[in-house]
Design a protein around this motif. Structure first.
Motif, PDB file in Angstrom:
ATOM      1  N   MET A   1       0.825  -1.112  -0.020  1.00  0.00           N
ATOM      2  CA  MET A   1      -0.272  -0.630   0.000  1.00  0.00           C
ATOM      3  C   MET A   1       0.985   0.998  -0.510  1.00  0.00           C
ATOM      4  SD  MET A   1      -2.425   1.681   2.932  1.00  0.00           S
ATOM      5  CE  MET A   1      -4.158   0.329   2.511  1.00  0.00           C
ATOM      6  N   LEU A   2      -0.106   2.378  -0.023  1.00  0.00           N
ATOM      7  CA  LEU A   2       1.001   3.778  -0.681  1.00  0.00           C
ATOM      8  C   LEU A   2      -0.010   4.319   0.306  1.00  0.00           C
ATOM      9  CD1 LEU A   2       3.374   5.548  -1.678  1.00  0.00           C
ATOM     10  CD2 LEU A   2       2.293   6.032  -3.761  1.00  0.00           C
ATOM     11  N   ILE A   3       1.002   4.911   0.935  1.00  0.00           N
ATOM     12  CA  ILE A   3      -0.001   5.481   2.186  1.00  0.00           C
ATOM     13  C   ILE A   3       0.313   7.012   1.906  1.00  0.00           C
ATOM     14  CG2 ILE A   3      -0.223   6.351   4.255  1.00  0.00           C
ATOM     15  CD1 ILE A   3       0.360   3.406   4.717  1.00  0.00           C
ATOM     16  N   VAL A   4      -0.281   8.267   1.721  1.00  0.00           N
ATOM     17  CA  VAL A   4       0.371   9.572   1.061  1.00  0.00           C
ATOM     18  C   VAL A   4      -0.080  10.179   2.154  1.00  0.00           C
ATOM     19  CG1 VAL A   4       0.167  11.429  -0.144  1.00  0.00           C
ATOM     20  CG2 VAL A   4       0.306   8.745  -1.134  1.00  0.00           C
ATOM     21  N   MET A   5       0.286  11.230   2.885  1.00  0.00           N
ATOM     22  CA  MET A   5       0.331  12.252   3.892  1.00  0.00           C
ATOM     23  C   MET A   5      -0.331  13.214   3.258  1.00  0.00           C
ATOM     24  SD  MET A   5       0.661  10.826   6.757  1.00  0.00           S
ATOM     25  CE  MET A   5       0.076  11.679   8.095  1.00  0.00           C
ATOM     26  N   ALA A   6      -0.596  14.844   3.623  1.00  0.00           N
ATOM     27  CA  ALA A   6      -1.329  15.686   3.439  1.00  0.00           C
ATOM     28  C   ALA A   6      -1.202  16.496   4.398  1.00  0.00           C
ATOM     29  CB  ALA A   6      -1.815  15.077   1.833  1.00  0.00           C
ATOM     30  N   GLY A   7      -1.533  17.503   3.853  1.00  0.00           N
ATOM     31  CA  GLY A   7      -1.615  18.836   5.112  1.00  0.00           C
ATOM     32  C   GLY A   7      -0.490  19.874   5.249  1.00  0.00           C
ATOM     33  N   LEU A   8      -0.405  21.047   5.779  1.00  0.00           N
ATOM     34  CA  LEU A   8      -0.121  22.212   5.171  1.00  0.00           C
ATOM     35  C   LEU A   8       1.166  22.110   6.920  1.00  0.00           C
ATOM     36  CD1 LEU A   8      -2.872  24.629   5.809  1.00  0.00           C
ATOM     37  CD2 LEU A   8      -1.127  24.816   4.073  1.00  0.00           C
ATOM     38  N   LEU A  24       2.411  -0.077  11.748  1.00  0.00           N
ATOM     39  CA  LEU A  24       2.960  -1.347  10.616  1.00  0.00           C
ATOM     40  C   LEU A  24       3.769  -0.791   9.313  1.00  0.00           C
ATOM     41  CD1 LEU A  24      -0.485   1.128   8.011  1.00  0.00           C
ATOM     42  CD2 LEU A  24      -0.669  -1.003   9.892  1.00  0.00           C
ATOM     43  N   ARG A  25       4.968  -1.204  10.649  1.00  0.00           N
ATOM     44  CA  ARG A  25       6.144  -1.878  10.072  1.00  0.00           C
ATOM     45  C   ARG A  25       6.179  -0.902   8.132  1.00  0.00           C
ATOM     46  NH1 ARG A  25       8.445  -5.260  13.769  1.00  0.00           N
ATOM     47  NH2 ARG A  25       9.305  -6.065  12.511  1.00  0.00           N
ATOM     48  N   CYS A  26       6.497   0.052   7.818  1.00  0.00           N
ATOM     49  CA  CYS A  26       6.145   0.387   6.767  1.00  0.00           C
ATOM     50  C   CYS A  26       7.378   1.383   7.327  1.00  0.00           C
ATOM     51  CB  CYS A  26       4.964   0.313   5.651  1.00  0.00           C
ATOM     52  SG  CYS A  26       4.721   1.574   6.870  1.00  0.00           S
ATOM     53  N   THR A  27       7.733   1.777   5.299  1.00  0.00           N
ATOM     54  CA  THR A  27       9.524   3.154   5.468  1.00  0.00           C
ATOM     55  C   THR A  27       8.444   4.037   4.991  1.00  0.00           C
ATOM     56  OG1 THR A  27      10.147   0.896   3.677  1.00  0.00           O
ATOM     57  CG2 THR A  27      10.400   3.411   3.962  1.00  0.00           C
ATOM     58  N   VAL A  28       8.606   4.883   5.428  1.00  0.00           N
ATOM     59  CA  VAL A  28       8.673   6.146   5.983  1.00  0.00           C
ATOM     60  C   VAL A  28       9.312   6.951   4.807  1.00  0.00           C
ATOM     61  CG1 VAL A  28       8.299   9.104   6.798  1.00  0.00           C
ATOM     62  CG2 VAL A  28       7.304   6.718   7.934  1.00  0.00           C
ATOM     63  N   LEU A  29       8.707   7.776   3.576  1.00  0.00           N
ATOM     64  CA  LEU A  29       9.502   8.550   2.737  1.00  0.00           C
ATOM     65  C   LEU A  29       9.153  10.426   2.892  1.00  0.00           C
ATOM     66  CD1 LEU A  29       9.608   6.391  -0.369  1.00  0.00           C
ATOM     67  CD2 LEU A  29      11.963   6.535   1.660  1.00  0.00           C
ATOM     68  N   SER A  30      10.441  11.508   3.194  1.00  0.00           N
ATOM     69  CA  SER A  30      10.070  12.512   3.790  1.00  0.00           C
ATOM     70  C   SER A  30      10.409  13.453   2.908  1.00  0.00           C
ATOM     71  CB  SER A  30      10.406  12.761   5.584  1.00  0.00           C
ATOM     72  OG  SER A  30       9.747  14.047   5.744  1.00  0.00           O
ATOM     73  N   VAL A  31       9.673  13.855   2.050  1.00  0.00           N
ATOM     74  CA  VAL A  31      10.701  15.187   1.150  1.00  0.00           C
ATOM     75  C   VAL A  31      11.276  15.636   1.422  1.00  0.00           C
ATOM     76  CG1 VAL A  31       9.920  16.563  -0.460  1.00  0.00           C
ATOM     77  CG2 VAL A  31       8.429  14.511  -0.581  1.00  0.00           C
ATOM     78  N   TYR A 165      -7.848   2.907   9.626  1.00  0.00           N
ATOM     79  CA  TYR A 165      -8.591   3.216   8.543  1.00  0.00           C
ATOM     80  C   TYR A 165      -7.653   2.379   7.323  1.00  0.00           C
ATOM     81  CZ  TYR A 165      -9.169   6.595   3.796  1.00  0.00           C
ATOM     82  OH  TYR A 165      -9.335   6.734   3.070  1.00  0.00           O
ATOM     83  N   LEU A 166      -6.389   2.110   7.629  1.00  0.00           N
ATOM     84  CA  LEU A 166      -5.463   1.986   6.516  1.00  0.00           C
ATOM     85  C   LEU A 166      -5.966   0.552   6.516  1.00  0.00           C
ATOM     86  CD1 LEU A 166      -2.388   4.357   7.208  1.00  0.00           C
ATOM     87  CD2 LEU A 166      -3.755   4.654   5.768  1.00  0.00           C
TER      88      LEU A 166
END
Length: 172
Positions: A1-8, A24-31, A165-166
């Motif tokens: 699954m690709l989980i996309v955070m969004a917000g100011l 969820l034991r997954c990777t976070v990629l932060s811009v 939710y996820l």
């Protein structure tokens, strides 16, 4: 699954992303750290490093998804083009995409958080309140299915709601 955070900026996306990733034991990629690394590597700030950071995150996410891992993208994602980028990647990799919008319903608290935020991103300036507010229209008309969490609630409550939710998004 690709989980996309969004917000100011300074709404609490990164804090929520980190806790959800543990659950969820997954990777976070932060811009933002990617962009800061580009600057440290000598890429001039007058270059489109923000766009480049999104592209780098996309390629790293593609590889994680290809090998079967779930990925959280931690970025403002206020532009429709950015959100389309993630939908396209999910389609390409044949995985579910789930959007998580993080808001701070109290503008005074949001501003306080921004003005007091101290991240460990060497050379990465925090935006001004005016710059943050100027990004608000990027979310106007956004109609993707998503969960919206308010960071005025406790982080524990938002983690539980988001993870539930996820988990419900899998196999839709």
């Amino acid at each position: 699954m690709l989980i996309v955070m969004a917000g100011l900026p300074a709404t609490g996306k990164s804090a929520l992303a980190a806790r959800v990733a543990v659950e969820l034991r997954c990777t976070v990629l932060s811009v933002d750290p990617i962009e800061a690394a580009l600057w440290r590597a000598g890429v001039d700030r007058d270059q489109p490093t923000g766009l480049a950071a999104y592209v780098v995150a996309e390629d790293l996410a593609r590889e994680q998804l290809r090998i079967g891992g779930d990925v959280i993208i931690d970025a403002v994602n206020d532009a429709g083009l950015a959100r389309r980028q993630w939908r396209s990647l999910a389609d390409e990799q044949r995985v579910e995409v789930a959007f998580v919008e993080v808001v701070c319903a109290d503008p005074e608290e949001h501003r306080r958080r921004l003005e007091n935020r101290r991240r460990e991103l060497k050379g990465f300036p925090e935006p001004t309140w005016e710059e943050v507010r100027a990004r608000t229209p990027g979310f106007d008309g956004w109609d993707d299915e998503r969960i919206t969490v308010d960071s005025m609630r406790s982080l524990d409550e938002n983690v539980t709601r988001t993870v539930d939710y996820l988990r419900g998004c899998r196999g839709r």
